[in-house]
Design a protein around this motif. Structure first.
Motif, PDB file in Angstrom:
ATOM      1  N   LEU A 151     -48.713  20.925   9.287  1.00  0.00           N
ATOM      2  CA  LEU A 151     -49.702  21.056   8.209  1.00  0.00           C
ATOM      3  C   LEU A 151     -49.344  20.146   7.048  1.00  0.00           C
ATOM      4  O   LEU A 151     -50.213  19.556   6.410  1.00  0.00           O
ATOM      5  CB  LEU A 151     -49.767  22.499   7.715  1.00  0.00           C
ATOM      6  CG  LEU A 151     -50.199  23.561   8.711  1.00  0.00           C
ATOM      7  CD1 LEU A 151     -50.062  24.943   8.101  1.00  0.00           C
ATOM      8  CD2 LEU A 151     -51.630  23.305   9.143  1.00  0.00           C
ATOM      9  N   ALA A 152     -48.046  20.070   6.767  1.00  0.00           N
ATOM     10  CA  ALA A 152     -47.565  19.258   5.644  1.00  0.00           C
ATOM     11  C   ALA A 152     -46.101  18.915   5.859  1.00  0.00           C
ATOM     12  O   ALA A 152     -45.379  19.645   6.532  1.00  0.00           O
ATOM     13  CB  ALA A 152     -47.716  20.025   4.329  1.00  0.00           C
ATOM     14  N   GLU A 153     -45.714  17.790   5.286  1.00  0.00           N
ATOM     15  CA  GLU A 153     -44.305  17.416   5.291  1.00  0.00           C
ATOM     16  C   GLU A 153     -43.955  16.806   3.948  1.00  0.00           C
ATOM     17  O   GLU A 153     -44.800  16.220   3.268  1.00  0.00           O
ATOM     18  CB  GLU A 153     -43.975  16.485   6.449  1.00  0.00           C
ATOM     19  CG  GLU A 153     -44.817  15.254   6.557  1.00  0.00           C
ATOM     20  CD  GLU A 153     -44.503  14.451   7.809  1.00  0.00           C
ATOM     21  OE1 GLU A 153     -43.459  13.756   7.830  1.00  0.00           O
ATOM     22  OE2 GLU A 153     -45.302  14.510   8.751  1.00  0.00           O
ATOM     23  N   PHE A 154     -42.709  16.990   3.565  1.00  0.00           N
ATOM     24  CA  PHE A 154     -42.211  16.523   2.270  1.00  0.00           C
ATOM     25  C   PHE A 154     -40.993  15.661   2.515  1.00  0.00           C
ATOM     26  O   PHE A 154     -40.124  16.030   3.308  1.00  0.00           O
ATOM     27  CB  PHE A 154     -41.804  17.715   1.399  1.00  0.00           C
ATOM     28  CG  PHE A 154     -42.886  18.738   1.233  1.00  0.00           C
ATOM     29  CD1 PHE A 154     -43.785  18.645   0.186  1.00  0.00           C
ATOM     30  CD2 PHE A 154     -43.029  19.780   2.129  1.00  0.00           C
ATOM     31  CE1 PHE A 154     -44.797  19.577   0.036  1.00  0.00           C
ATOM     32  CE2 PHE A 154     -44.038  20.722   1.995  1.00  0.00           C
ATOM     33  CZ  PHE A 154     -44.923  20.621   0.941  1.00  0.00           C
ATOM     34  N   ASP A 155     -40.914  14.514   1.833  1.00  0.00           N
ATOM     35  CA  ASP A 155     -39.699  13.717   1.968  1.00  0.00           C
ATOM     36  C   ASP A 155     -38.855  13.856   0.702  1.00  0.00           C
ATOM     37  O   ASP A 155     -39.248  14.524  -0.255  1.00  0.00           O
ATOM     38  CB  ASP A 155     -40.012  12.263   2.323  1.00  0.00           C
ATOM     39  CG  ASP A 155     -40.632  11.448   1.200  1.00  0.00           C
ATOM     40  OD1 ASP A 155     -40.593  11.874   0.027  1.00  0.00           O
ATOM     41  OD2 ASP A 155     -41.154  10.362   1.493  1.00  0.00           O
ATOM     42  N   SER A 156     -37.705  13.231   0.707  1.00  0.00           N
ATOM     43  CA  SER A 156     -36.761  13.391  -0.405  1.00  0.00           C
ATOM     44  C   SER A 156     -37.291  12.814  -1.719  1.00  0.00           C
ATOM     45  O   SER A 156     -36.814  13.178  -2.791  1.00  0.00           O
ATOM     46  CB  SER A 156     -35.423  12.740  -0.060  1.00  0.00           C
ATOM     47  OG  SER A 156     -35.604  11.349   0.163  1.00  0.00           O
ATOM     48  N   GLN A 157     -38.298  11.956  -1.652  1.00  0.00           N
ATOM     49  CA  GLN A 157     -38.907  11.378  -2.847  1.00  0.00           C
ATOM     50  C   GLN A 157     -40.050  12.233  -3.374  1.00  0.00           C
ATOM     51  O   GLN A 157     -40.668  11.909  -4.378  1.00  0.00           O
ATOM     52  CB  GLN A 157     -39.420   9.968  -2.556  1.00  0.00           C
ATOM     53  CG  GLN A 157     -38.360   9.019  -2.036  1.00  0.00           C
ATOM     54  CD  GLN A 157     -37.222   8.844  -3.016  1.00  0.00           C
ATOM     55  OE1 GLN A 157     -37.453   8.542  -4.182  1.00  0.00           O
ATOM     56  NE2 GLN A 157     -36.008   9.037  -2.560  1.00  0.00           N
ATOM     57  N   GLY A 158     -40.387  13.322  -2.643  1.00  0.00           N
ATOM     58  CA  GLY A 158     -41.474  14.198  -3.059  1.00  0.00           C
ATOM     59  C   GLY A 158     -42.832  13.796  -2.512  1.00  0.00           C
ATOM     60  O   GLY A 158     -43.841  14.408  -2.863  1.00  0.00           O
ATOM     61  N   ILE A 159     -42.870  12.793  -1.634  1.00  0.00           N
ATOM     62  CA  ILE A 159     -44.142  12.390  -1.030  1.00  0.00           C
ATOM     63  C   ILE A 159     -44.610  13.518  -0.115  1.00  0.00           C
ATOM     64  O   ILE A 159     -43.846  14.029   0.707  1.00  0.00           O
ATOM     65  CB  ILE A 159     -44.008  11.077  -0.236  1.00  0.00           C
ATOM     66  CG1 ILE A 159     -43.507   9.940  -1.136  1.00  0.00           C
ATOM     67  CG2 ILE A 159     -45.338  10.699   0.440  1.00  0.00           C
ATOM     68  CD1 ILE A 159     -44.405   9.594  -2.299  1.00  0.00           C
TER      69      ILE A 159
END
Length: 151
Positions: free
Chosen positions: A105-113
């Motif tokens: 549904l969603a994913e987050f990377d270490s930069q907050g994207i």
């Protein structure tokens, strides 16, 4: 004459207790438009400053009208709706939120994207750290799920 906290210790103590909440996270769309802010007290504010929801430290989420919306379990990563039905799971290893059939549904990377189901960026969660992943999961599943739809 004494100045500062020594002049009035009671006022100094009261001042420490009356600390105003600060912006912890800011969610923006890919064009930079402000979507919402999350304050340190768990309040979730719309761009216009009105309260949209509250996210408690235990993972429970309520609407501005104090209606229970659901919960993100800090222990398991399970995300349940107001009827206590499992609607998604937070994978803490990949910081992905998946529905009950395993689709992202969603994913987050270490930069907050923030990326949606198709892997396309739909915005950025400014201030995001690994410690915020349960809060981020609550935002995209219980508070503002339309943010990641279609991406």
């Amino acid at each position: 004459e004494r100045g500062g906290p020594a002049a009035n210790p009671k006022a100094a103590i009261l001042g420490l207790q009356a600390e105003e909440p600060v912006v912890e996270l800011t969610l923006r769309s890919t064009d930079g438009a402000l979507q919402l802010r999350v304050l340190s007290d768990g309040s979730v504010l719309r761009a216009d400053g009105t309260v949209l929801a509250y996210v408690e430290a235990d993972g429970s989420v309520g609407s501005a009208s104090m209606e229970y919306l659901g919960e993100v379990s800090n222990a398991t990563g399970w995300i349940c709706d107001a009827d206590e039905q499992l609607i998604a799971i937070l994978d803490r290893g990949t910081v992905n939120v998946k529905d009950t059939s395993g689709s992202t549904l969603a994913e987050f990377d270490s930069q907050g994207i923030v990326k949606g189901h198709r892997g396309m960026a739909c915005g950025k969660l400014e201030g995001f750290t690994y410690a915020h992943m349960h809060l981020a999961a609550a935002l995209v599943t219980l508070v503002l799920p339309e943010f990641v739809r279609g991406f």
